[in-house]
Design an enzyme around this catalytic site. Sequence first.
Site, PDB file in Angstrom:
ATOM      1  CG  ASN A   8      55.883 -94.583  38.571  1.00  0.00           C
ATOM      2  OD1 ASN A   8      54.981 -94.971  39.302  1.00  0.00           O
ATOM      3  ND2 ASN A   8      56.195 -93.307  38.442  1.00  0.00           N
ATOM      4  CE  LYS A  15      54.876 -91.675  33.492  1.00  0.00           C
ATOM      5  NZ  LYS A  15      54.853 -90.730  34.568  1.00  0.00           N
ATOM      6  NE  ARG A  89      57.018 -92.587  42.489  1.00  0.00           N
ATOM      7  CZ  ARG A  89      56.075 -91.706  42.191  1.00  0.00           C
ATOM      8  NH1 ARG A  89      55.326 -91.878  41.138  1.00  0.00           N
ATOM      9  NH2 ARG A  89      55.903 -90.660  42.942  1.00  0.00           N
ATOM     10  CG  HIS A 181      58.537 -85.394  44.487  1.00  0.00           C
ATOM     11  ND1 HIS A 181      57.951 -84.176  44.713  1.00  0.00           N
ATOM     12  CD2 HIS A 181      57.820 -85.976  43.507  1.00  0.00           C
ATOM     13  CE1 HIS A 181      56.911 -84.032  43.913  1.00  0.00           C
ATOM     14  NE2 HIS A 181      56.811 -85.123  43.170  1.00  0.00           N
ATOM     15  CG  HIS A 209      60.727 -82.965  42.211  1.00  0.00           C
ATOM     16  ND1 HIS A 209      61.405 -84.061  41.718  1.00  0.00           N
ATOM     17  CD2 HIS A 209      59.487 -83.025  41.659  1.00  0.00           C
ATOM     18  CE1 HIS A 209      60.614 -84.740  40.902  1.00  0.00           C
ATOM     19  NE2 HIS A 209      59.438 -84.127  40.859  1.00  0.00           N
ATOM     20  CG  LEU A 210      60.241 -76.445  41.181  1.00  0.00           C
ATOM     21  CD1 LEU A 210      60.686 -75.058  40.733  1.00  0.00           C
ATOM     22  CD2 LEU A 210      59.349 -76.330  42.417  1.00  0.00           C
ATOM     23  CG  ASN A 212      51.495 -81.983  36.414  1.00  0.00           C
ATOM     24  OD1 ASN A 212      50.939 -80.913  36.681  1.00  0.00           O
ATOM     25  ND2 ASN A 212      51.181 -82.708  35.377  1.00  0.00           N
ATOM     26  NE  ARG A 242      49.143 -83.392  43.587  1.00  0.00           N
ATOM     27  CZ  ARG A 242      50.260 -84.091  43.512  1.00  0.00           C
ATOM     28  NH1 ARG A 242      51.232 -83.899  44.397  1.00  0.00           N
ATOM     29  NH2 ARG A 242      50.429 -84.968  42.557  1.00  0.00           N
ATOM     30  CG  ASP A 284      51.590 -78.231  30.109  1.00  0.00           C
ATOM     31  OD1 ASP A 284      52.505 -77.388  30.000  1.00  0.00           O
ATOM     32  OD2 ASP A 284      51.697 -79.402  29.714  1.00  0.00           O
ATOM     33  NE  ARG A 286      54.784 -78.153  28.119  1.00  0.00           N
ATOM     34  CZ  ARG A 286      55.122 -79.428  28.044  1.00  0.00           C
ATOM     35  NH1 ARG A 286      56.093 -79.788  27.245  1.00  0.00           N
ATOM     36  NH2 ARG A 286      54.480 -80.347  28.725  1.00  0.00           N
ATOM     37  N   GLY A 332      60.165 -81.310  35.440  1.00  0.00           N
ATOM     38  CA  GLY A 332      59.675 -80.596  34.246  1.00  0.00           C
ATOM     39  C   GLY A 332      59.777 -79.082  34.294  1.00  0.00           C
ATOM     40  CG  ASN A 336      62.165 -78.229  30.475  1.00  0.00           C
ATOM     41  OD1 ASN A 336      63.118 -78.319  29.715  1.00  0.00           O
ATOM     42  ND2 ASN A 336      61.576 -79.270  31.023  1.00  0.00           N
ATOM     43  CD  GLU A 385      61.339 -89.333  40.436  1.00  0.00           C
ATOM     44  OE1 GLU A 385      61.044 -88.842  39.321  1.00  0.00           O
ATOM     45  OE2 GLU A 385      60.562 -89.315  41.408  1.00  0.00           O
TER      46      GLU A 385
END
Length: 401
Positions: A8, A15, A89, A181, A209-210, A212, A242, A284, A286, A332, A336, A385
């Site tokens: 990717n 990546k 990708r 996605h 698909h949640l 970023n 976004r 983020d 978190r 992500g 989580n 993916e």
Amino acid sequence: MAKIMAVNAGSSSIKFQLLEMPQEEVIASGNMERIGLAEGIFTLKYNGLKEETHPVLPTHAEGVQLLLDTLIEKGIVKHLDEIVGVGHRIVQGGEFFKDSTLVDGEDGVVINKIAELADLAPLHNRAHIIGIRAFQKALPKVPEVVVFDTVFHQTMPEEAYMYATPYEWYEKYGIRKYGAHGTSHKFVSDRCAQLLGKPLKDTKIIVCHLGNGASICAVEGGKCKDTSMGLTPLEGIPMGTRSGNLDPTVVSYICEKENKTAVEVVNILNKQSGLLGMSGRSNDARDVTNGMNAGDHRCKMAFDVQAKRIVDYIASYYVYMGGCDAICFTAGMGENLKHLRLNVSRRLGVLGVEIDEKLNDTFSDERLISTPNSKIKLFIIPTNEEVMIARDTVRVGKIKC
Ligand code: ADP
């Protein structure tokens, strides 16, 4: 057995995952970041180890060469001939690419078409081409396959992908919904059908698909019927930075009030909105969760807005598909963030959805999180993916393994 490199490539990063096929075993993975800057970051995971170095990576080509040299040096591969396919990708395949495709040379139809489509995903598609060329240079005899985020969504019916704008915009410029996605939505919905114990063709699944970036997809009989992202990944639900959907008049209004161009305002909608914009704290989840737990109203509001908008899509897709067997949470935040899953699921009580709070709280990977009474099953399914890219590279590259 065959080793496949799933790649990717971004504008300043690559990546990668090296997988042994057909076992789908990850042999090594990592990331090259800060390509083109004074000091790069190269992270490599293999054999339970994680190593980080800070090489100078002037371009992607040096990054790829360093990666391949390192694989040999660490004994991850004995010889580069062991890598028999590279899968890339690609974010935007437009209407042209209906399946993953073999790259036909350095300046062939495939690369030129990806470049042409870069207008619809300027940052992504151009970076992908740089990544493809870097691997072509380093592994000239190895087949390269491009795997598009948009391909899975090409089965959407016209009524789902058309915008109600002048038809010439579609004819002249390809203005329509393409989605994103897709590789993740396909992986998760295929896996969900297995968990349901039903043939894929008989399933109706909604995938959330949640990450970023975030999107929702209605998958009927294994095919995409509608999805929340649009011409670009800005449409849909609020994400890390976004905005998701809004009245387009907001753009011209802010242009006037703040003396900005439309491009500048859209940039703000892409990069400074969503959880970040609403909470004023972070993109983020978190950090926003910590804020919410400390009583910060804007953090709680940000998640409530997001949950409400996720539910708007789920409800609409439930009706569009005429029912739904399962709702899957992935990426992500989906994997989580238990409070977000709870927030979404509780709003779906009217559809007979019942979340099992204990199962939702338990920390483990793939699992069912609905009660036996729930009319729609709820699953957490970690996305993968890279495996989909490797599978398609083997299939389209006709690689024996
Ligand atoms: P992308 O691939 O789109 O960059 P990811 O799928 O990695 O995104 O998801 C990133 C989001 O997931 C971030 O908002 C992050 O806070 C959230 N996230 C990741 N891990 C956790 C975790 N352990 N607990 C809560 N949120 C998490």
